[in-house]
Design an enzyme around this catalytic site. Structure first.
Site, PDB file in Angstrom:
ATOM      1  N   LYS A   1      14.022  -6.108  -9.679  1.00 45.11           N
ATOM      2  CA  LYS A   1      12.647  -5.767 -10.029  1.00 45.11           C
ATOM      3  C   LYS A   1      12.248  -4.389  -9.505  1.00 45.11           C
ATOM      4  CE  LYS A   1      10.989 -10.524 -10.484  1.00 45.11           C
ATOM      5  NZ  LYS A   1       9.957 -11.499 -10.084  1.00 45.11           N
TER       6      LYS A   1
ATOM      7  N   ASN B   1      13.979 -12.715  -5.442  1.00 44.58           N
ATOM      8  CA  ASN B   1      14.085 -11.740  -6.527  1.00 44.58           C
ATOM      9  C   ASN B   1      12.904 -10.760  -6.542  1.00 44.58           C
ATOM     10  OD1 ASN B   1      12.166 -13.529  -7.530  1.00 44.58           O
ATOM     11  ND2 ASN B   1      13.079 -13.693  -9.563  1.00 44.58           N
TER      12      ASN B   1
ATOM     13  N   ASP C   1       4.858 -10.638 -10.106  1.00 43.00           N
ATOM     14  CA  ASP C   1       5.737 -11.752 -10.415  1.00 43.00           C
ATOM     15  C   ASP C   1       4.900 -12.835 -11.104  1.00 43.00           C
ATOM     16  OD1 ASP C   1       7.956 -13.638 -10.162  1.00 43.00           O
ATOM     17  OD2 ASP C   1       6.782 -14.531  -8.537  1.00 43.00           O
TER      18      ASP C   1
ATOM     19  N   ASP D   1       6.940 -13.945  -4.540  1.00 44.60           N
ATOM     20  CA  ASP D   1       7.112 -15.076  -3.618  1.00 44.60           C
ATOM     21  C   ASP D   1       8.558 -15.415  -3.312  1.00 44.60           C
ATOM     22  OD1 ASP D   1       7.449 -18.093  -5.398  1.00 44.60           O
ATOM     23  OD2 ASP D   1       7.444 -16.123  -6.331  1.00 44.60           O
TER      24      ASP D   1
END
Length: 247
Positions: free
Chosen positions: A173, A199, A11, A196
């Site tokens: 994701k 998503n 991410d 974090d």
């Protein structure tokens, strides 16, 4: 290669990037070392391709990328492999909810990002990837969430505690990482996924090793196999040292 992990899915905001939106020199150096070990480093972000690309270029990445929370999978920079579009009717309905709640909103189309200040009158004529809401009013955000859940056909996550991000159902994701695994002929068990926010949750749960940042939302930390240091304390570098180089 002395590691069972062949891919590092990262991410960006709150994970790879520090609070001032940069990649620290230490993190960049350890990513370089991981690449030299043959590990595929894949950006996995809610950002658009155009927003993510400069950071990929900064790191010298030529590997696949996952953008817009999985709605786009890139075989390599500028080489689109797969794109998952939203029904314009859903975009219209989500826009109506945002207007009714008078909250900040945005939407990604293939061509550009629209928002509350710059919206479009031709929703039907565009290819849509994602819709988002931001409000610090917890009750308003809950009302929006309830209405979205009633609509059905949506994948609802967030990238901060104060927003909601909406993709087509089943697109996230984790689905993007599975697609990339197919392109690279590796297994999900060989993936380290780091994030974090909500998503990132599906990816953290599906990967061989799911890692949450110290600054991650609590539900994400609880779901992770390992919690690393924060994005401002080179948490990615720590993951690479510990799980790829066994240091």
């Amino acid at each position: 290669m002395n590691t069972k992990y062949k891919m590092l899915a990262l991410d960006m905001d709150g994970t790879l990037l520090t609070s001032d939106q940069t990649i620290s020199p230490d993190t960049a150096e350890w990513i370089k070392r991981a690449k030299e070990e043959g590990v595929h480093v894949c950006l996995s972000t809610g950002r658009s391709f155009e927003s993510a690309l400069p950071y990929g270029e900064e790191l010298g990445l030529s590997t696949p990328m996952i953008t817009v929370n999985g709605s786009e999978v890139w075989r390599a920079p500028h080489r689109l492999h797969q794109r998952s579009l939203m029904d314009p009717k859903l975009i219209s309905d989500m826009h109506a909810i945002a207007v009714a709640e008078d909250c900040w909103f945005w939407a990604y189309s293939v061509e550009r990002v629209y928002n509350k200040d710059h919206w479009t009158d031709s929703i039907e004529g565009k290819e849509w990837l994602k819709f988002g809401y931001h409000t610090e009013d917890d009750e308003a955000r809950h009302r929006i969430l309830m209405r979205l859940q009633d609509m059905g056909g949506l994948e609802i996550t967030n990238s901060s505690p104060h927003n909601l991000e909406v993709n087509p159902q089943g697109i996230n994701k984790a689905s993007g990482i599975r697609t990339v695994c197919g392109l690279l002929d590796i297994d999900m068990s060989e993936v380290i996924a780091v994030g974090d926010s909500m998503n990132d949750l599906a990816a953290i749960q599906a990967a061989g090793l799911g890692v949450a940042m110290e600054n991650a939302q609590e539900v994400v930390r609880e779901a992770a196999d390992f919690v690393t240091s924060s994005n401002d304390k080179d948490g990615i570098a720590e993951v690479i040292r510990k799980f790829i180089f066994h240091m």
